[in-house]
Each structure stands twice: as structure tokens, then as C-alpha cells.
Motif scaffolding. Structure first.
Motif, short mmCIF file in Angstrom:
data_model
loop_
_atom_site.label_atom_id
_atom_site.label_comp_id
_atom_site.label_asym_id
_atom_site.label_seq_id
_atom_site.Cartn_x
_atom_site.Cartn_y
_atom_site.Cartn_z
N ARG A 1 68.73 9.19 52.34
CA ARG A 1 67.39 7.98 53.60
C ARG A 1 68.48 8.38 54.92
O ARG A 1 67.42 8.39 55.75
CB ARG A 1 67.77 6.99 53.01
CG ARG A 1 66.66 5.64 53.74
CD ARG A 1 66.72 4.45 53.32
NE ARG A 1 67.87 4.01 53.18
CZ ARG A 1 68.64 2.77 53.22
NH1 ARG A 1 67.46 1.89 52.18
NH2 ARG A 1 70.22 2.13 52.80
N SER B 1 59.17 -3.56 49.85
CA SER B 1 58.84 -2.57 50.13
C SER B 1 57.92 -1.99 49.04
O SER B 1 57.16 -2.91 47.66
CB SER B 1 59.14 -1.57 49.20
OG SER B 1 60.00 -1.01 47.81
N ASP C 1 54.91 6.07 51.03
CA ASP C 1 55.28 5.14 51.81
C ASP C 1 54.74 5.32 53.58
O ASP C 1 55.31 5.72 54.09
CB ASP C 1 56.96 4.03 51.81
CG ASP C 1 56.68 2.70 52.55
OD1 ASP C 1 56.06 1.29 51.58
OD2 ASP C 1 57.24 2.50 53.54
N GLN D 1 59.01 8.44 50.82
CA GLN D 1 58.66 9.18 52.14
C GLN D 1 57.25 9.85 51.70
O GLN D 1 56.97 9.60 52.93
CB GLN D 1 60.17 9.63 52.52
CG GLN D 1 59.57 10.26 54.06
CD GLN D 1 60.55 11.30 55.18
OE1 GLN D 1 60.71 12.10 54.52
NE2 GLN D 1 60.60 11.03 56.15
N SER E 1 64.14 9.49 46.61
CA SER E 1 63.42 8.66 48.26
C SER E 1 62.09 10.09 49.05
O SER E 1 61.82 9.84 50.34
CB SER E 1 65.47 9.08 49.13
OG SER E 1 66.09 8.29 48.60
N THR F 1 59.39 2.75 57.20
CA THR F 1 59.06 4.79 57.29
C THR F 1 59.14 5.50 57.88
O THR F 1 57.44 4.98 58.81
CB THR F 1 58.82 4.43 55.21
OG1 THR F 1 59.21 3.23 54.23
CG2 THR F 1 58.89 5.50 54.30
#
Length: 298
Positions: free
Chosen positions: A76, A36, A233, A230, A226, A238
């Protein structure tokens, strides 16, 4: 004679969970199929007197999300319409303070801090990176705990650290790293000592590892980690959305009224080195980061 193996009493609990992965050998979008672009740590900090309420808070959030049969909250996996509700409810819990550490890894690909590595013989590069990120967030958490405990109790009080177990790190190594930093601090050899963990409230014997599915505090930390992941990213899978993390603002920790580089911290510290897209800067600007610093060398 005191028992040096017995942890000291504590008055605060900091639960730390993560989003993304700490791998820096291959990083998207530089490497197709790499790890990531972002690695995020989220921390939920409470006083011990609120510990028993964490299960109730998670239960209330699940009930409001119409998930009455569920016992575990994993941000998530939530439907998109449920995520802002979870963040808004956490943002309304006065007893919680939130911290987020966001690392953009594109400038870290393959990087190994040689001074840190020389003290970390046999430790993999990803573990070294995780330890570094953990240090960054602990510096801020312990700073907050120290100042709060002086106001609340008239003396420094210790904080217990609970790390979310994800199976990707050696948590014994992380504990060892904390003790190493303390030894360096005493010897005056700490590398990058502009900030340091506050040793009056931190003790490596108070580091514990737990699985998020059995620890409500870690599930709250997961919401923080998370939602911020979000919010920065932009790469699939995502679903990029800055709104959810913005809803946590009432609970984000401040120092002298400032959130930047305290309640929300960005790596690299020289923001322009991250080469972020305008939409990635939006959430950071909302939390007090100056957009110009992402384009100007200082």
C-alpha cells in the motif's frame, strides 16, 4: 502415548494477510465515514522446502523496486509505478500459489448470521465476519493442499497457517472457530456445508500469528490482498487500478482449470447482491467470473 498438545508435522505454509477492514456496522458508500466497502484476504501458499527462500524473494523485489535500503515490503505504501513491478515479480515465482477472497460489504452491513452467532456467544459482529471470511479462504487453501500433497507425497500433508497480526481481531477466537468447525464437521452439523475445510490437512494447533514486518511470507500475502483490493475498491483514498492484480494470474490457484470461486473468491456468492459498478466487475471478469451473473438472479 501421543502428546495431543503437540502440533503435527506439516509440509505446507499458508500466510494470510488482509486489506481493508472487517467492520460491517457502518460501510462506505452507504455510510459516509464508514468502513471500507471491501475486505480482502490474500494468501501466499508454499511448500516447507521453499520457506527459507521467502526472505530472498522479498529482497529481490525490493531491489528491483530500487529500495535497497528497505527491509520490509508494504504494498500500500509503494509508489504507483512500483506496484506492477512487485506483482509481476511475485507472479513469476513458481513455488508460490496465490489465493484471494474478496468480500463486498455493502450487502453485509449490520448483518449477523444467527446460526453462527448462536455458537459465538460474546464475540463481536466484526470478529464473526472475519472468522467467516477466514473460513472461506481456508476451505479453498486446504482443498488445494490436499490434492497437491496426494500427488506429491502420496498422502495428505498438513499446512501451517500464519495470520498477519493487524490488531483488529482476536486470533485466539479465530483458532477456536477453526476447532469449532472441525467439531461440527464430525457431528454432521456444519452450517453451509457445500464446501468445508479439509480436516486431513488442517489442524488448529498449526495456526500462528505473526507481524507482517517480520515475516516475508506475510509480505507476499500483502501484495496479493492489497493489489486485489486496489482492483475492486473505487472509493478514495484508494487509487483504483485493476492492472496490478492481473499480473498475479500465473500464480493464482486453479481447480480443474477454473479460478472463479477457488483461487479468487467473491462474497456474496450471489454476485448480483453486491450491486457492483461495471469497472468493479472488470477484474473479476478477467479471472473467469461471468459478467451476466452480476446482473441476473440465479
Amino acid at each position: 502415548m501421543s502428546d495431543l498438545t503437540k502440533p503435527p508435522p506439516y509440509s505446507y505454509i499458508a500466510c494470510i494477510d488482509e486489506a481493508g477492514d472487517p467492520g460491517i456496522r457502518r460501510v462506505r458508500p452507504l455510510d459516509p465515514g464508514g468502513g471500507s466497502e471491501w475486505f480482502v484476504l490474500g494468501c501466499s501458499l508454499i511448500q516447507v522446502k521453499s520457506e527459507s527462500h521467502q526472505v530472498d524473494w522479498v529482497r529481490k523485489i525490493l531491489d528491483e523496486l530500487r529500495m535497497k535500503q528497505q527491509t520490509v515490503l508494504h504494498f500500500r505504501d509503494l509508489d504507483e509505478w512500483r506496484k506492477p513491478i512487485a506483482c509481476q515479480l511475485l507472479g513469476g515465482i513458481n513455488a508460490v500459489r496465490c489465493f484471494a477472497m474478496l468480500s463486498n460489504k455493502t450487502n453485509m452491513k449490520g448483518h449477523r448470521n444467527l446460526r453462527a452467532a448462536s455458537r459465538s456467544e460474546g464475540i463481536g459482529i466484526d470478529q464473526v465476519f472475519y472468522n467467516w471470511c477466514l473460513r472461506i479462504i481456508l476451505e479453498r487453501v486446504t482443498d488445494f493442499v490436499y490434492r497437491h500433497s496426494i500427488r506429491a507425497y502420496g498422502e495428505p500433508r498438513h499446512v501451517k497457517i500464519i495470520l498477519g497480526e493487524r490488531g483488529t481481531h482476536s486470533y485466539a477466537r479465530a483458532t477456536w472457530y477453526g476447532q469449532m468447525l472441525k467439531d461440527q464437521s464430525k457431528a454432521g452439523t456444519t452450517y453451509l456445508s457445500k464446501r468445508t475445510i479439509n480436516w486431513e490437512v488442517f489442524d488448529s494447533r498449526l495456526i500462528q500469528v505473526s507481524q507482517p514486518q517480520v515475516n516475508a511470507g506475510l509480505q507476499l500475502a500483502d501484495i496479493i490482498a492489497s493489489s486485489f483490493f486496489q482492483g475492486v475498491d473505487i472509493l478514495p483514498p484508494t487509487i483504483f487500478n485493476t492492472h496490478n492484480a492481473r499480473l498475479l494470474k500465473p500464480r493464482i490457484a486453479e481447480k480443474d482449470g477454473v479460478i472463479e470461486n477457488f483461487g479468487v473468491t467473491l462474497l456474496p456468492f450471489k454476485y448480483y447482491e453486491a450491486h457492483l459498478q461495471p469497472e468493479q466487475i472488470d477484474l473479476l471478469e478477467y479471472y473467469g467470473f461471468h459478467r451476466s451473473r452480476f446482473h441476473t438472479r440465479r
